[in-house]
Design an enzyme around this catalytic site. Structure first.
Site, PDB file in Angstrom:
ATOM      1  N   MET A   1     -56.843  42.249 -16.047  1.00  0.00           N
ATOM      2  CA  MET A   1     -56.273  41.765 -15.128  1.00  0.00           C
ATOM      3  C   MET A   1     -54.036  41.838 -13.698  1.00  0.00           C
ATOM      4  O   MET A   1     -53.696  41.407 -13.376  1.00  0.00           O
ATOM      5  CB  MET A   1     -55.967  39.886 -14.681  1.00  0.00           C
ATOM      6  CG  MET A   1     -57.291  39.685 -15.369  1.00  0.00           C
ATOM      7  SD  MET A   1     -56.991  37.606 -16.204  1.00  0.00           S
ATOM      8  CE  MET A   1     -57.164  37.994 -17.458  1.00  0.00           C
TER       9      MET A   1
ATOM     10  N   ASP B   1     -70.161  34.097 -14.781  1.00  0.00           N
ATOM     11  CA  ASP B   1     -69.008  34.260 -14.469  1.00  0.00           C
ATOM     12  C   ASP B   1     -69.318  35.650 -13.454  1.00  0.00           C
ATOM     13  O   ASP B   1     -70.266  36.059 -13.272  1.00  0.00           O
ATOM     14  CB  ASP B   1     -67.905  34.096 -14.550  1.00  0.00           C
ATOM     15  CG  ASP B   1     -67.408  35.070 -16.115  1.00  0.00           C
ATOM     16  OD1 ASP B   1     -68.202  35.772 -15.663  1.00  0.00           O
ATOM     17  OD2 ASP B   1     -66.547  34.027 -17.160  1.00  0.00           O
TER      18      ASP B   1
ATOM     19  N   LYS C   1     -65.045  33.112 -11.212  1.00  0.00           N
ATOM     20  CA  LYS C   1     -63.421  32.923 -11.373  1.00  0.00           C
ATOM     21  C   LYS C   1     -63.320  34.202 -10.570  1.00  0.00           C
ATOM     22  O   LYS C   1     -63.445  35.531 -10.794  1.00  0.00           O
ATOM     23  CB  LYS C   1     -62.727  32.506 -12.270  1.00  0.00           C
ATOM     24  CG  LYS C   1     -62.922  30.857 -12.854  1.00  0.00           C
ATOM     25  CD  LYS C   1     -62.143  30.806 -13.691  1.00  0.00           C
ATOM     26  CE  LYS C   1     -62.933  31.635 -15.286  1.00  0.00           C
ATOM     27  NZ  LYS C   1     -62.425  30.516 -16.007  1.00  0.00           N
TER      28      LYS C   1
HETATM   29  N1  SAH Z   1     -63.009  38.547 -21.521  1.00  0.00           N
HETATM   30  C1  SAH Z   1     -62.885  39.827 -20.732  1.00  0.00           C
HETATM   31  C2  SAH Z   1     -61.593  39.654 -19.970  1.00  0.00           C
HETATM   32  C3  SAH Z   1     -61.781  38.815 -18.954  1.00  0.00           C
HETATM   33  S1  SAH Z   1     -60.438  39.111 -17.977  1.00  0.00           S
HETATM   34  C4  SAH Z   1     -63.287  41.491 -21.597  1.00  0.00           C
HETATM   35  O1  SAH Z   1     -63.200  40.455 -23.050  1.00  0.00           O
HETATM   36  O2  SAH Z   1     -62.851  42.414 -21.406  1.00  0.00           O
HETATM   37  C5  SAH Z   1     -60.403  39.659 -16.444  1.00  0.00           C
HETATM   38  C6  SAH Z   1     -60.058  41.316 -16.586  1.00  0.00           C
HETATM   39  O3  SAH Z   1     -60.647  42.023 -17.405  1.00  0.00           O
HETATM   40  C7  SAH Z   1     -60.325  41.734 -15.213  1.00  0.00           C
HETATM   41  O4  SAH Z   1     -59.200  41.653 -14.016  1.00  0.00           O
HETATM   42  C8  SAH Z   1     -60.399  43.304 -15.391  1.00  0.00           C
HETATM   43  O5  SAH Z   1     -58.327  43.736 -15.909  1.00  0.00           O
HETATM   44  C9  SAH Z   1     -60.971  43.781 -17.189  1.00  0.00           C
HETATM   45  N2  SAH Z   1     -62.445  44.241 -16.663  1.00  0.00           N
HETATM   46  C10 SAH Z   1     -63.406  43.493 -17.063  1.00  0.00           C
HETATM   47  N3  SAH Z   1     -64.451  43.990 -17.113  1.00  0.00           N
HETATM   48  C11 SAH Z   1     -63.835  45.047 -16.475  1.00  0.00           C
HETATM   49  C12 SAH Z   1     -64.767  47.284 -16.219  1.00  0.00           C
HETATM   50  N4  SAH Z   1     -66.074  46.937 -16.247  1.00  0.00           N
HETATM   51  N5  SAH Z   1     -63.859  47.580 -16.081  1.00  0.00           N
HETATM   52  C13 SAH Z   1     -62.148  47.261 -15.970  1.00  0.00           C
HETATM   53  N6  SAH Z   1     -61.315  46.713 -15.964  1.00  0.00           N
HETATM   54  C14 SAH Z   1     -62.167  45.552 -16.726  1.00  0.00           C
END
Ligand code: SAH
Length: 459
Positions: A385, A250, A272
């Protein structure tokens, strides 16, 4: 990529080296190693060239260079100490469409000779595109320690069994799995330890007892790809990425991470985005299932950790119900990745004894969170998010009693080269976001640990 590495079969091909010095001798020796028919053109030759001639390895045309000599040659290397002659060779070769290399002169080269690690039949070629041959040589030295000479013997052994295995196992996928077992397991161990006979015996046993059903079984790997920096992948993630047949990834999976997936694997984007779903969740669940049922090794790559706001649980529930084998590999979640790379410890003896992860995703314009739990003192709140709902989040936290001057950080694309960190307070963070227009993904960290960024930022 400025140059495409190709491994050319030079056996019995005619090649010319112009020049009689040490460099020319080295190039001629290299061509001979690949069984080319080598002629040296030079009015005088060095002792090492003479030795090659005496040994019957190369022939010598005792003359100065003439364009006529290039007829029906496959390639030519110019290595004289006379720039005019070298250029002359280059122009005539170009005119005749003959591959040409002028030693130490990248602009006069159709091809370049890489730094070579020879574990025949395994050959590794390294090139810096002429920018730094020394660096290429250093890299080769490092690879030398990683790839011991015994790899050559291992490749020779399995080479002898290629046809046997081809006849025994009908599909490419089955053969690939069989060879992976052989090359990651006991057979390889034996050969690399010098026990070649035992290795071959084990290989034969494996072949005699091969379980066709097992080789045809599909499997799903639900793998956390971390927050962006590819070096934050786990070894296990990398190993499974290297053996997948098809990959569903994704939007959060960085390009650098995708580049590490097995090159032959089919890549399918099922990203998504907020308010827009490329492929809906139940369709993704179904896709994983169908591909695994076809006997493929399916890699589901998710940003961060698959079990943290990743809907990983839903995806494997479908698989579990259909009795498809799967594995889950944790990844570094955005909270720990962003916190580390922003110099904001999530807990700290002086500031914060606990840490809460929440989703800030709006549902019909609202945030349904346990506000009284989020405004407790001495804790850190991490909001995933949370960008679109940031004004609502800030208002609600203030309304439920969080002091307006509570420090808060907004981190954009944490752990990547595009990382940016803005430090503010929970009251002012929405205005900062409005002004700065950060690029997704972003993470919000709230709590007194945020003040540590000032002294601990390092990335
Ligand atoms: N499974 C993922 C989260 C998915 S939800 C995890 O464990 O990190 C998606 C959210 O993750 C984004 O909206 C943001 O808030 C955060 N996110 C993921 N990667 C990021 C990054 N490199 N920098 C900042 N926020 C991040």
């Amino acid at each position: 990529m400025e140059y495409l590495p190709l491994f050319v079969d030079l056996k019995d091909r005619k090649c010319i080296v112009v020049g009689g010095g040490e460099i020319a001798a080295r190039k001629a020796g290299l061509l001979r190693k690949a069984n080319a028919v080598v002629s040296i053109i030079a009015p005088e030759i060095s002792s090492s060239t003479q030795a090659m001639i005496d040994a019957g390895e190369v022939s010598w045309l005792n003359t100065i260079f003439d364009a006529e000599l290039l007829s029906d040659q496959f390639l030519v290397i110019a290595a004289t100490d006379d720039e005019v002659v070298n250029r002359d060779v280059y122009h005539h070769a170009k005119a005749k469409n003959i591959l040409v290399n002028v030693a130490d002169c990248p602009e006069l080269c159709d091809f370049i000779l890489p730094s070579i690690l020879d574990r025949s039949p395994i050959v590794v070629a390294i090139s810096s595109g002429g920018k730094s041959p020394i660096l290429a040589r250093q890299l080769r030295a490092r690879l030398e320690t990683l790839i011991p000479p015994s790899y050559g013997r291992l490749a020779t052994l399995v080479g002898r069994y290629r046809d046997v295995v081809k006849n025994r196992l009908s599909t490419l996928a089955m053969r690939r799995r069989f060879w992976e077992t052989v090359l990651q397991g006991k057979v390889a161990n034996h050969v690399l330890a010098g026990r070649d006979e035992l290795g071959e015996q084990t290989l034969n046993e494996l072949l005699d007892n091969v379980d066709h059903a097992e080789l045809k079984q599909g499997e799903v790997y639900l793998v956390g790809a971390g927050p962006g920096d590819p070096e934050l992948l786990t070894f296990k993630a990398l190993r499974l990425m290297q053996q997948a047949d098809v990959v569903f990834y994704d939007r959060l999976v960085s390009k650098e991470v995708l580049d590490l997936v097995r090159r032959e694997a089919e890549l399918i984007y099922v990203g998504k985005q907020r308010a827009w779903h490329a492929v809906r969740q139940d369709a993704i669940n179904q896709l994983l299932l169908e591909h695994a049922q076809q006997g493929k090794r399916v890699l589901r790559l998710k940003g961060g950790d698959p079990f943290i706001f990743g809907r990983g649980g839903e995806e494997i529930a479908t698989l579990a119900a259909a009795k498809i084998p799967f594995q889950v590999v944790p990844g570094i979640t955005a909270a720990s990745g962003c916190a580390s790379y922003a110099g904001i410890p999530l807990t700290h003896r002086d500031y914060s004894q606990s840490c809460i992860f929440v989703t800030g995703q709006l549902k019909e314009g609202e945030l349904d969170l346990n506000w009284s739990a989020l405004v407790q003192p001495r804790q850190t709140v991490v909001v995933y998010m949370g960008l679109a709902g940031l004004p609502t989040l800030s208002q609600q936290l203030l309304k439920h009693g969080l002091p307006a001057d509570t420090p808060a950080a907004l981190i954009q694309q944490g752990t990547t080269e595009h990382q940016k960190v803005w430090i503010s307070t929970i009251a002012d963070l929405p205005a900062v976001a409005e002004r700065e227009q950060p690029i997704a993904p972003t993470l919000v960290i709230i709590g007194h640990v945020v003040t540590l960024h000032k002294s601990l930022a390092w990335f």
